[in-house]
Design an enzyme around this catalytic site. Structure first.
Site, PDB file in Angstrom:
ATOM      1  N   LYS A 121       0.840  -1.187   0.000  1.00 26.10           N
ATOM      2  CA  LYS A 121       0.000   0.000   0.000  1.00 26.10           C
ATOM      3  C   LYS A 121       0.888   1.256   0.000  1.00 26.10           C
ATOM      4  CE  LYS A 121      -4.273   1.774   1.360  1.00 26.10           C
ATOM      5  NZ  LYS A 121      -5.634   1.351   1.100  1.00 26.10           N
ATOM      6  N   LYS A 206      -5.825 -11.944 -13.208  1.00 25.20           N
ATOM      7  CA  LYS A 206      -6.528 -12.802 -12.261  1.00 25.20           C
ATOM      8  C   LYS A 206      -7.991 -12.366 -12.169  1.00 25.20           C
ATOM      9  CE  LYS A 206      -6.306 -14.083  -7.424  1.00 25.20           C
ATOM     10  NZ  LYS A 206      -5.744 -13.898  -6.119  1.00 25.20           N
ATOM     11  N   LYS A 209     -13.446  -9.111  -9.071  1.00 28.01           N
ATOM     12  CA  LYS A 209     -14.637  -8.277  -9.213  1.00 28.01           C
ATOM     13  C   LYS A 209     -14.272  -6.857  -9.657  1.00 28.01           C
ATOM     14  CE  LYS A 209     -19.050  -7.225  -8.326  1.00 28.01           C
ATOM     15  NZ  LYS A 209     -20.261  -7.902  -8.720  1.00 28.01           N
TER      16      LYS A 209
END
Ligand code: TRP
Length: 474
Positions: A121, A206, A209
């Site tokens: 992050k 991959k 959603k």
């Protein structure tokens, strides 16, 4: 690997829906492992708080994930095996947060700074320490607590979670060493050999959603059909009668899992020779998916229409989880020195929230009069579809009429006539159709229910066969 305990958790981030990538990558493996091992499955809702900080969204995600997971488990497992799974929500077991607080103190800051979730992050999304919340930073400690509480032997995870398991092992060792007690078991990560990374319908990344390259499991048929139709196939093939490529063609990748072997082989051959159109193999994939997931899709609708059942499953799971987690916490409190002579909490293992007010004294017990009775006559009460009227002999203490409302569970008068049971005989008499109930027959729940609950399952009557009629229990 047989008869070991394992634990798995899914975080309800994203939106809680599951796609075929989640199924092949995680849920299918979980189901397989549950056949022979003791399975704990947790909806890691506290983990989702690191990113989802909007009440409505979290509620919806958790609900959707619970329905989706249960529908898959119920759809692909037999009921007996399904019932053995301990399925619960992380936040229903406060011991997770409690253990995290304790593990904080054996965790070096440097260890967390090296953890991927935080490092990635910091680097990739150029977020600074000012923007990253502590929940994300110490997420590995909460995950270690999730795991160590249950003393599982192994944790099935994807490669991305390997580091978290290593941290859990590290913290377990540090704790055991610091407090001089071997309380925690070091869990082994179990990473599937042929790492099932399921590519998305774009054939490039991959399945995920957020990338919009998924095939859903529980969406309406039209939605799934559209997703199937958008699958990446073979861009070098301009016409149906051009020879096509099967490798790298997402329709065939999915068909390897969901199609019938022989049909798939025939289609592959035909595709290579330019004898079959893209739309035909896509139609076949759609049909194969509908066939595979039909049982789970049906269960999804059933569960959605029956929130009471879902809650019962969770209640049962929470009870089992708290029982195991509570035991570990008693050991932990003892080891660190929280269990001193004035401690109150750790003696109430099962339900610490009940303030122990469910205890009664010997004097209370003496008030309760339970006796062995023999049913001399049993008949249905005509005006009722539930009641059976028992005439019960207590030997020298005489006879009583006692009603029991159990015809709804399939009991008939023949189940009682001539047999002996236990009865409460000092209950205040109660007016019933055609008479008075002068006591209560004792029964047991047919399945273990969460502590302190009763009555949701078929009652089983406690036989008092062979005991002296009229004798009092003490
Ligand atoms: N962090 C895991 C993930 O993102 C989910 C998770 C939380 C988990 N607690 C766990 C997995 C305990 C295994 C065991 O996939």
């Amino acid at each position: 690997m047989t008869n070991k305990r394992f634990l798995s958790g899914i975080t309800p981030s994203g939106d809680g829906t599951l796609h075929i990538g989640n199924y092949l990558g995680a849920v299918a493996q979980f189901i397989e492992l549950s056949q022979k091992n003791e399975a704990f499955l947790m909806v890691a809702d506290l983990h989702a708080l690191t990113t989802i900080q909007e009440k409505k969204q979290l509620e919806k995600n958790v609900e959707t994930l619970i329905l989706s997971e249960l529908a898959l488990l119920k759809g692909f497992m037999d009921e007996e095996k399904f019932k053995k799974i301990v399925f619960f929500r992380q936040s229903d077991v406060p011991e997770h947060a409690e253990l995290q607080t304790i593990l904080n103190n054996v965790t070096p800051l440097g260890l967390l700074k090296r953890a991927h979730a935080y490092k990635d992050k910091l680097q990739n999304q150029d977020a600074s320490d000012e923007e990253i919340n502590l929940g994300l930073f110490n997420y590995p400690i909460l995950m270690a607590a999730d795991i160590l509480l249950y003393k599982p032997q192994f944790i099935p995870v994807g490669k991305d979670q390997k580091q978290h398991i290593e941290i859990a092992r590290d913290l377990a060792e540090r704790f055991n060493k610091t407090f001089g007690k071997n309380i925690f078991v070091l869990p082994e990560p179990q990473i599937p050999e042929e790492t099932a990374v399921i590519m998305g319908t774009d054939g490039k990344r991959k399945m995920s959603k957020s990338l919009g390259n998924i095939i859903a499991i529980f969406e309406p048929e039209e939605v799934i059909k559209k997703q199937v139709m958008s699958c990446y196939t073979d861009p070098t093939r301009a016409h149906t009668n051009d020879p096509g490529h099967v490798e790298g063609n997402m329709v065939f990748s999915y068909l390897d899992f969901f199609g019938e072997r022989q049909t798939v082989d025939e289609y592959k051959e035909a595709y290579r020779q330019g004898r079959v159109a893209d739309v035909e193999i896509k139609d076949y994939l759609f049909a194969a998916l509908m066939k595979t997931f039909r049982p789970a899709r049906d269960r999804y609708e059933e569960l959605k229409a029956n929130p009471k059942l879902v809650k019962e499953i969770l209640e049962h799971g929470t009870y089992k989880a708290r029982e195991a987690a509570g035991k570990t916490m008693v050991e932990v409190r003892e080891a660190v020195g929280l269990n001193n002579s004035y401690a109150i909490g750790s003696s109430l293992i099962v339900d610490r929230s009940s303030k122990n007010n469910n205890c009664i004294t010997i004097e209370d017990i003496a008030k309760l009069e339970v006796r062995v009775g023999k049913v001399v006559k049993a008949e249905n009460v005509e005006k009722s579809d539930k009641l059976i009227l028992l005439t019960v002999s207590f030997g020298e203490a005489g006879q009583r009429t006692i009603y029991t409302g159990v015809r709804g569970y399939g009991y008939t008068p023949e189940d009682f006539a001539g047999k002996q049971f236990f009865f409460v005989v000092n209950l205040k008499p109660r007016k019933m159709p055609g008479g008075e109930s002068q006591g209560m027959i004792l029964a047991v729940d047919s399945e273990p229910l969460p502590f302190g609950k009763h009555g949701a399952t078929k009652p089983l009557f406690v036989s008092a066969e062979g005991l002296p009629v009229g004798a009092r229990i003490r």
